[in-house]
Write an enzyme that holds these catalytic residues in place. Structure first.
Site, PDB file in Angstrom:
ATOM      1  N   LYS A 270     -40.529 -15.032   7.197  1.00  0.00           N
ATOM      2  CA  LYS A 270     -39.805 -14.841   8.453  1.00  0.00           C
ATOM      3  C   LYS A 270     -38.461 -15.572   8.476  1.00  0.00           C
ATOM      4  O   LYS A 270     -37.496 -15.061   9.053  1.00  0.00           O
ATOM      5  CB  LYS A 270     -40.662 -15.290   9.640  1.00  0.00           C
ATOM      6  CG  LYS A 270     -40.837 -16.779   9.812  1.00  0.00           C
ATOM      7  CD  LYS A 270     -41.631 -17.081  11.067  1.00  0.00           C
ATOM      8  CE  LYS A 270     -41.892 -18.571  11.221  1.00  0.00           C
ATOM      9  NZ  LYS A 270     -40.659 -19.341  11.512  1.00  0.00           N
ATOM     10  N   THR A 271     -38.377 -16.753   7.847  1.00  0.00           N
ATOM     11  CA  THR A 271     -37.110 -17.493   7.872  1.00  0.00           C
ATOM     12  C   THR A 271     -36.018 -16.706   7.168  1.00  0.00           C
ATOM     13  O   THR A 271     -34.869 -16.655   7.625  1.00  0.00           O
ATOM     14  CB  THR A 271     -37.286 -18.872   7.210  1.00  0.00           C
ATOM     15  OG1 THR A 271     -38.331 -19.581   7.881  1.00  0.00           O
ATOM     16  CG2 THR A 271     -36.005 -19.683   7.302  1.00  0.00           C
TER      17      THR A 271
ATOM     18  N   ASP B 295     -37.209 -18.338  17.427  1.00  0.00           N
ATOM     19  CA  ASP B 295     -38.232 -18.506  16.391  1.00  0.00           C
ATOM     20  C   ASP B 295     -39.462 -19.186  16.999  1.00  0.00           C
ATOM     21  O   ASP B 295     -39.358 -19.892  18.006  1.00  0.00           O
ATOM     22  CB  ASP B 295     -37.660 -19.362  15.260  1.00  0.00           C
ATOM     23  CG  ASP B 295     -38.560 -19.394  14.034  1.00  0.00           C
ATOM     24  OD1 ASP B 295     -39.449 -18.520  13.915  1.00  0.00           O
ATOM     25  OD2 ASP B 295     -38.372 -20.280  13.184  1.00  0.00           O
ATOM     26  N   GLU B 296     -40.614 -18.979  16.387  1.00  0.00           N
ATOM     27  CA  GLU B 296     -41.884 -19.592  16.828  1.00  0.00           C
ATOM     28  C   GLU B 296     -42.133 -19.321  18.317  1.00  0.00           C
ATOM     29  O   GLU B 296     -42.506 -20.213  19.083  1.00  0.00           O
ATOM     30  CB  GLU B 296     -41.881 -21.109  16.563  1.00  0.00           C
ATOM     31  CG  GLU B 296     -41.637 -21.507  15.118  1.00  0.00           C
ATOM     32  CD  GLU B 296     -42.815 -21.228  14.205  1.00  0.00           C
ATOM     33  OE1 GLU B 296     -43.813 -20.631  14.662  1.00  0.00           O
ATOM     34  OE2 GLU B 296     -42.741 -21.600  13.021  1.00  0.00           O
TER      35      GLU B 296
ATOM     36  N   GLN C  41     -51.014 -18.034  15.215  1.00  0.00           N
ATOM     37  CA  GLN C  41     -50.681 -19.427  14.895  1.00  0.00           C
ATOM     38  C   GLN C  41     -50.277 -20.223  16.133  1.00  0.00           C
ATOM     39  O   GLN C  41     -49.604 -21.250  16.029  1.00  0.00           O
ATOM     40  CB  GLN C  41     -49.562 -19.472  13.852  1.00  0.00           C
ATOM     41  CG  GLN C  41     -49.959 -18.878  12.508  1.00  0.00           C
ATOM     42  CD  GLN C  41     -48.887 -19.077  11.460  1.00  0.00           C
ATOM     43  OE1 GLN C  41     -48.672 -20.169  10.943  1.00  0.00           O
ATOM     44  NE2 GLN C  41     -48.183 -17.999  11.136  1.00  0.00           N
TER      45      GLN C  41
ATOM     46  N   ARG D 156     -52.502 -22.519   4.752  1.00  0.00           N
ATOM     47  CA  ARG D 156     -51.600 -23.499   4.141  1.00  0.00           C
ATOM     48  C   ARG D 156     -51.732 -23.474   2.620  1.00  0.00           C
ATOM     49  O   ARG D 156     -50.872 -24.000   1.908  1.00  0.00           O
ATOM     50  CB  ARG D 156     -51.901 -24.923   4.627  1.00  0.00           C
ATOM     51  CG  ARG D 156     -51.713 -25.219   6.106  1.00  0.00           C
ATOM     52  CD  ARG D 156     -50.434 -24.732   6.665  1.00  0.00           C
ATOM     53  NE  ARG D 156     -50.585 -23.398   7.244  1.00  0.00           N
ATOM     54  CZ  ARG D 156     -49.576 -22.577   7.501  1.00  0.00           C
ATOM     55  NH1 ARG D 156     -48.346 -22.905   7.202  1.00  0.00           N
ATOM     56  NH2 ARG D 156     -49.793 -21.399   8.038  1.00  0.00           N
TER      57      ARG D 156
END
Length: 668
Positions: free
Chosen positions: A29-30, A215-216, A246, A604
């Site tokens: 996504k970044t 974002d987020e 998340q 993770r």
């Protein structure tokens, strides 16, 4: 663009209107966000000053700025990529006069707030032994995150905490305003109030930010949601990126419904799912998907990878927490040797910080380097706060919390009795505390020696403030600290030379930090430096350690692990009342957020994942039996690479126990 997959390219090319990018863990996504910003700048020729990108941490904002700058060059000059709170401060610095504040307001930290809340509690005759002032402050913070001010708050008259909060909240806000200060939660709430009540200010910022990205987005609370909605209202060009699976910060106000309802809130919204994962193996992703699909309220998506299945997941069933630590650390040593890994490629993740003890002891015994995430941050240390308080008073003499912090540091013989009298005189005569100190000679019931000391302190600070400039600030502050003889004070009060040296080094780092800020920002001011400190989020020490080349096993909570990734992960303590946590089960029987937390932990891992649980644990010294987590039962058995137990058994019986236990719970 050529490096992006088709859904990523579509996300970059969708420019006008509302866009929801559902970006699964490890889906790149970044890269999509930064490429989309550069596409706006280079291909669509949108001026940089008309673009706003908002994220949650200073670290993420820095990285995004660096990427965009590297790709777009001079075209990126003037773009705003910041955290929510930095955005709020930007709005307030320009326009806060409309709310009756001066632009050089101070931003109070938690410790600063504590002094103000205690004063408000005293003035309202509330017994702090019956109602803890910290609980009132926590309640006020929660109200502000929901944009509920003192006038709007309707307390439950049968709840003593809410009744006390209703009495204290208005006075707390009055005191802050009198000090020309706001607290961290005020930043967003006051920015929203400005936009809601002043059409000209709202219009200015709406024209300024014509293209907005967040974002987020799953981590936004009510106030952040409204701030972004107001800014995007006129042009409607809003792109939000996030993953409802998340969303793990409900305990601090995040509302997962913000992302779940986004398409409904923005008619005509385009939704794009990024489901291809570039981080983890197929087995790890299948386990994560199998767990998270049991949440009822979520968007339908499933992670996949083109990288192959990889190894199955190991499951350790240990007799006790000590046995669990022994087996995990033994496996860590084996994996590190067998695959020639750095220690920093390995991580132990747990639900509760208290779980780290047994692993720390075993790692120490085996002389394996490790770092525990969650320690005290630099700017939260007492000696650092004391040093910073001097800078805050130089910048804003009305900052009474900082003034009270430094008036007797180093010790000058100004005791609590004198401070109470100064405060009382200040309130009775409606004179700010700093000016009250200059008029200490008019306060008759202060002893002559204390009066002399107070006047001397005020004269010193007045001299320092009069001569302070925004050039060579580091050198000026160093001169002040030497004048104060802080080193002597620390050696005298601690009576522990090594500890005193550590604290002196921390004081030195304050000076170094200010000097470094000056070097990077030639036109920087003391106000801007203090603002940056106030806005510093708790960037994870694990990330900082990695950047500095630290080679150590990482121990951290699942909440702290979000946004990170490791080659090998040990997800420990997979038991009922631990993951999911007992308190969460009581608050939400669906344990939706706990399941998301488990999902975050699983994703993770890049190559290898081990899950462990204990059959018994100690509680207040007594041994009690433990049941396997319901989440363990949600992972298909074929994904598990057998089980190792305390007795060396490799049967799948403990997995069957988990399934049977979960089935019984559903039946009940």
């Amino acid at each position: 663009m050529k490096r992006l997959n088709p859904p990523q390219q579509r996300a970059v090319n969708t420019i006008e209107g509302a866009l929801l990018i559902l970006a699964g863990a490890g889906s790149g996504k970044t890269q999509v966000i930064t490429t989309r910003i550069v596409h706006l700048l280079k291909e669509k020729r949108i001026p940089a000053e008309n673009i706003l990108a908002v994220t949650f941490t200073n670290k993420a904002a820095r990285e995004m700025n660096e990427r965009v700058g590297g790709m777009a060059g001079r075209l990126a000059t003037g773009i705003v990529i910041s955290t929510f709170h930095s955005l709020g401060v930007r709005i307030l610095r320009r326009d806060i006069r409309a709310l009756g504040f001066k632009p050089n307001f101070s931003i109070y930290s938690t410790s600063d707030q504590a002094g103000v809340i205690r004063q408000a509690v005293r003035e309202r005759d509330i017994d702090p032994k019956k109602i803890d002032p910290d609980r009132i402050l926590w309640k006020i913070s929660a109200l502000k995150n929901r944009l509920i001010g003192p006038k709007e708050f309707a307390p439950d008259r049968h709840d003593p905490l809410e009744v006390a909060t209703a009495a204290v909240y208005p006075r707390y806000q009055e005191l802050l305003k009198g000090f020309n200060a706001i607290d961290f939660d005020d930043i967003i709430m006051l920015a929203v109030r400005l936009l809601q009540t002043t059409p000209a200010i709202l219009s200015h910022w709406q024209e300024h930010f014509r293209y907005i990205m967040v974002d987020e987005y799953q981590d936004t609370n009510a106030s952040q949601y409204l701030l972004i909605s107001l800014l995007a209202q006129k042009h409607g060009n809003i792109c939000v990126v996030g993953d409802d699976d998340q969303s793990i910060y409900g305990w601090r106000g995040a509302e997962v419904q913000n992302i779940l309802n986004f398409a409904q809130d923005h008619p005509g919204c385009v939704t794009i799912k990024l489901e291809q994962n570039y981080r983890s193996t197929g087995a790890i992703l299948d386990a994560a998907n199998s767990v998270i699909k049991n949440n009822q309220l979520r968007t339908d998506k499933a992670l996949w990878t083109a990288g192959g299945k990889g190894r199955e997941i190991d499951l350790i069933v240990a007799e006790s927490e000590e046995d669990e630590a022994n087996r995990v650390v033994e496996q860590i040593m084996l994996e590190q040797y067998r695959e020639k890994l750095r220690w920093s490629d390995l991580a132990i993740l747990y639900r509760s910080n208290a779980q780290s003890r047994a692993f720390e002891e075993k790692l120490r015994l085996e002389r394996i380097p490790y770092v525990v995430i969650g320690g005290q941050q630099f700017y939260e240390r007492k000696e650092v706060k004391d040093a910073i308080a001097y800078l805050k008073v130089i910048d804003n003499p009305s900052d009474e919390a900082s003034l009270l912090r430094i008036i007797n540091f180093p010790r000058r013989g100004i005791g609590d009795t004198t401070l109470i009298k100064l405060n009382q005189w200040s309130m009775n005569h409606n004179v700010p505390l700093y000016q009250t100190m200059e008029r200490a000679g008019e306060i008759g019931d202060i002893s002559a020696s204390c009066r002399k000391t107070v006047l001397g302190f005020h004269a010193m600070m007045k001299e320092v403030m009069a001569g302070f400039t925004n050039h060579n600030m580091g050198a000026q502050v160093n001169t002040l600290f030497n004048r104060l003889r802080i080193e002597d004070e620390l050696y005298r009060t601690l009576n522990d030379a090594p500890q005193a040296r550590k604290r002196i080094e921390n004081i030195e780092q304050v000076v170094n930090s200010l000097a470094a800020y000056e070097a990077q920002n030639p036109r920087g001011t003391l106000s801007a430096f203090l603002e940056r400190i106030s806005l510093m989020d708790e960037d994870k020490p694990a990330e900082d350690g990695k950047e500095q080349g630290t080679n150590a096993v990482t121990l951290m909570s699942l909440h702290s692990s979000k946004g990170l990734e490791f080659s090998h992960v040990w997800l420990v303590g997979m038991e009922e009342n631990l993951l999911p946590h007992k308190r969460s089960i009581e608050e939400d029987p669906t344990v939706a957020e706990e399941r998301r937390l488990c999902y975050v932990g699983i994703t993770r891992a890049r190559k290898y994942l081990t899950i462990s649980r204990c059959q018994t644990r100690r509680k207040y010294g007594a041994v009690e039996g433990r049941l396997p987590s319901r989440f363990l039962a949600e992972i298909p058995e074929h994904l598990l690479n057998g089980v190792t137990t305390g007795g060396g058994d490799t049967s799948a019986e403990p997995k069957d126990m988990a399934a049977d236990f979960f089935a019984r719970m559903l039946a009940e």
